[in-house]
Design a protein around this motif. Sequence first.
Motif, short mmCIF file in Angstrom:
data_model
loop_
_atom_site.label_atom_id
_atom_site.label_comp_id
_atom_site.label_asym_id
_atom_site.label_seq_id
_atom_site.Cartn_x
_atom_site.Cartn_y
_atom_site.Cartn_z
N PRO A 169 42.36 26.87 42.43
CA PRO A 169 40.89 27.49 43.75
C PRO A 169 40.32 28.95 43.87
CG PRO A 169 42.75 25.67 43.89
CD PRO A 169 43.18 26.87 42.94
N ALA A 170 39.41 29.81 43.78
CA ALA A 170 39.39 30.44 44.24
C ALA A 170 39.60 31.08 45.24
CB ALA A 170 38.08 30.46 43.85
N ALA A 171 40.33 30.34 46.01
CA ALA A 171 40.13 31.44 47.82
C ALA A 171 42.02 31.65 46.88
CB ALA A 171 40.00 30.30 48.25
N GLN A 172 42.30 30.70 46.90
CA GLN A 172 44.15 31.40 46.79
C GLN A 172 43.73 32.58 45.55
OE1 GLN A 172 47.02 29.26 47.62
NE2 GLN A 172 48.00 31.41 47.37
N VAL A 173 43.48 32.53 44.59
CA VAL A 173 43.45 33.37 43.38
C VAL A 173 43.35 34.39 43.99
CG1 VAL A 173 42.63 34.57 41.15
CG2 VAL A 173 43.39 32.12 40.98
N ALA A 174 42.25 35.08 44.87
CA ALA A 174 41.47 36.23 45.78
C ALA A 174 42.86 36.34 46.69
CB ALA A 174 39.95 35.53 46.49
N ARG A 175 43.32 35.33 47.57
CA ARG A 175 44.55 35.54 48.30
C ARG A 175 45.65 36.38 47.65
NH1 ARG A 175 43.42 31.36 51.67
NH2 ARG A 175 44.40 30.20 50.79
N ASP A 176 46.09 35.41 46.55
CA ASP A 176 46.98 35.97 45.93
C ASP A 176 46.60 37.48 45.60
OD1 ASP A 176 48.28 33.75 46.11
OD2 ASP A 176 47.57 33.18 44.10
N MET A 177 45.63 38.52 45.12
CA MET A 177 45.25 39.83 44.81
C MET A 177 45.18 39.82 46.02
SD MET A 177 42.59 38.87 41.54
CE MET A 177 42.63 40.14 41.22
N GLY A 178 44.92 40.27 46.79
CA GLY A 178 45.11 40.28 48.47
C GLY A 178 43.88 40.92 48.70
N MET A 179 43.19 40.36 48.39
CA MET A 179 41.59 40.23 48.45
C MET A 179 40.86 39.45 48.96
SD MET A 179 39.23 40.79 44.81
CE MET A 179 39.88 41.91 44.44
N SER A 180 39.39 38.99 49.58
CA SER A 180 38.86 38.19 49.95
C SER A 180 37.63 37.35 49.01
CB SER A 180 37.71 38.13 51.14
OG SER A 180 36.12 39.31 50.53
N ARG A 181 37.99 35.91 48.90
CA ARG A 181 36.79 35.74 47.54
C ARG A 181 35.46 36.14 47.91
NH1 ARG A 181 34.84 29.67 49.28
NH2 ARG A 181 33.89 30.57 50.38
N ALA A 182 34.64 36.79 48.51
CA ALA A 182 33.85 36.82 48.61
C ALA A 182 33.79 38.37 47.26
CB ALA A 182 32.75 37.51 49.79
N THR A 183 34.57 39.19 47.78
CA THR A 183 34.81 40.16 46.93
C THR A 183 34.72 40.01 45.70
OG1 THR A 183 35.64 41.47 48.61
CG2 THR A 183 36.34 42.15 46.64
N LEU A 184 35.86 38.80 45.54
CA LEU A 184 36.61 38.46 44.27
C LEU A 184 35.29 38.06 43.13
CD1 LEU A 184 38.47 37.85 41.94
CD2 LEU A 184 39.34 35.83 42.55
N TYR A 185 34.56 37.67 43.50
CA TYR A 185 33.09 36.65 43.30
C TYR A 185 32.18 38.25 42.10
CZ TYR A 185 34.03 31.95 43.82
OH TYR A 185 34.77 30.57 44.00
N ARG A 186 32.09 38.81 43.43
CA ARG A 186 31.64 40.16 43.33
C ARG A 186 31.66 40.83 42.08
NH1 ARG A 186 30.96 41.30 48.92
NH2 ARG A 186 32.46 42.93 48.71
N ARG A 187 33.03 41.38 42.37
CA ARG A 187 34.19 42.33 41.33
C ARG A 187 33.26 41.35 39.67
NH1 ARG A 187 37.46 45.62 41.88
NH2 ARG A 187 37.82 45.57 39.56
N MET A 188 33.69 39.55 40.11
CA MET A 188 33.54 39.24 38.24
C MET A 188 31.96 38.99 38.13
SD MET A 188 35.76 35.20 39.12
CE MET A 188 35.12 34.61 40.37
N GLU A 189 31.11 38.91 39.13
CA GLU A 189 29.54 39.18 38.55
C GLU A 189 29.32 40.40 37.92
OE1 GLU A 189 25.71 39.27 41.21
OE2 GLU A 189 26.68 37.51 41.66
N ALA A 190 29.95 41.48 38.69
CA ALA A 190 29.65 43.06 38.16
C ALA A 190 29.53 43.19 37.21
CB ALA A 190 30.67 43.62 38.72
N LEU A 191 31.48 41.98 36.66
CA LEU A 191 32.00 42.38 34.99
C LEU A 191 30.93 41.74 33.77
CD1 LEU A 191 35.49 41.42 35.21
CD2 LEU A 191 34.51 43.58 34.61
N THR A 192 30.18 40.20 34.88
CA THR A 192 29.47 39.82 33.65
C THR A 192 28.09 40.24 33.46
OG1 THR A 192 28.95 38.52 35.34
CG2 THR A 192 30.19 37.62 33.60
N SER A 193 27.29 41.55 35.13
CA SER A 193 25.92 41.83 34.43
C SER A 193 26.09 42.97 33.28
CB SER A 193 25.18 41.59 35.52
OG SER A 193 26.89 42.77 36.62
#
Length: 193
Positions: A169-193
């Motif tokens: 689950p994305a929420a769990q991965v983000a929580r384990d990293m110490g960031m919000s899910r929205a921030t994780l998605y934003r960073r993943m999107e930035a990597l693909t663009s």
Amino acid sequence: MGKLIGYARVSTKAQDTDRQEQDLLAAGVRRDDLYVDHGISGGKVSRPELDKALAALHDGDTLVITTLDRLGRSTQNMLALADDLKGRGIGLRVLNLGGGDVDTKTPTGQMVFTVMSALAQMELDIKRERINDSVSKRRAAGKDLGGRREQFSDRQIRNAKRLIDGGQPAAQVARDMGMSRATLYRRMEALTS
């Protein structure tokens, strides 16, 4: 003779007003008539304790501050405040202005206050100009402008994406990293663009 109402201010919560308070008390301000704002910029027109101090002033009273910059940075605001006080029959006394004590109830005090207010505004404008110039030069040279550093490397974000693609689950991965899910998605999107 009216009451002396003292006002002290510091811009950050980490600073203290001890020296200002000592000077105001030594000038005859009673502790009960001392108003102090902590962590409030001098650029703000409305400040909670200053507003209370102004409300406590009556005809014949004097507002006492240690230095002009405690009252504010804008010449226009300071002059408007001085005019308002004068219109209400209230004096303004600055303890350390130009090496001496200035009282706006006197013509000389009014003149010195006006000149020093303009100088305080000029000092702020020059400081702002220098900062803007420095930022412009750093930006043009492609240099770091400061600010928050990236906490996670691109490699860590790619690993997080692999975990999510693998069914975590994305929420769990983000929580384990110490960031919000929205921030994780934003960073993943930035990597693909």
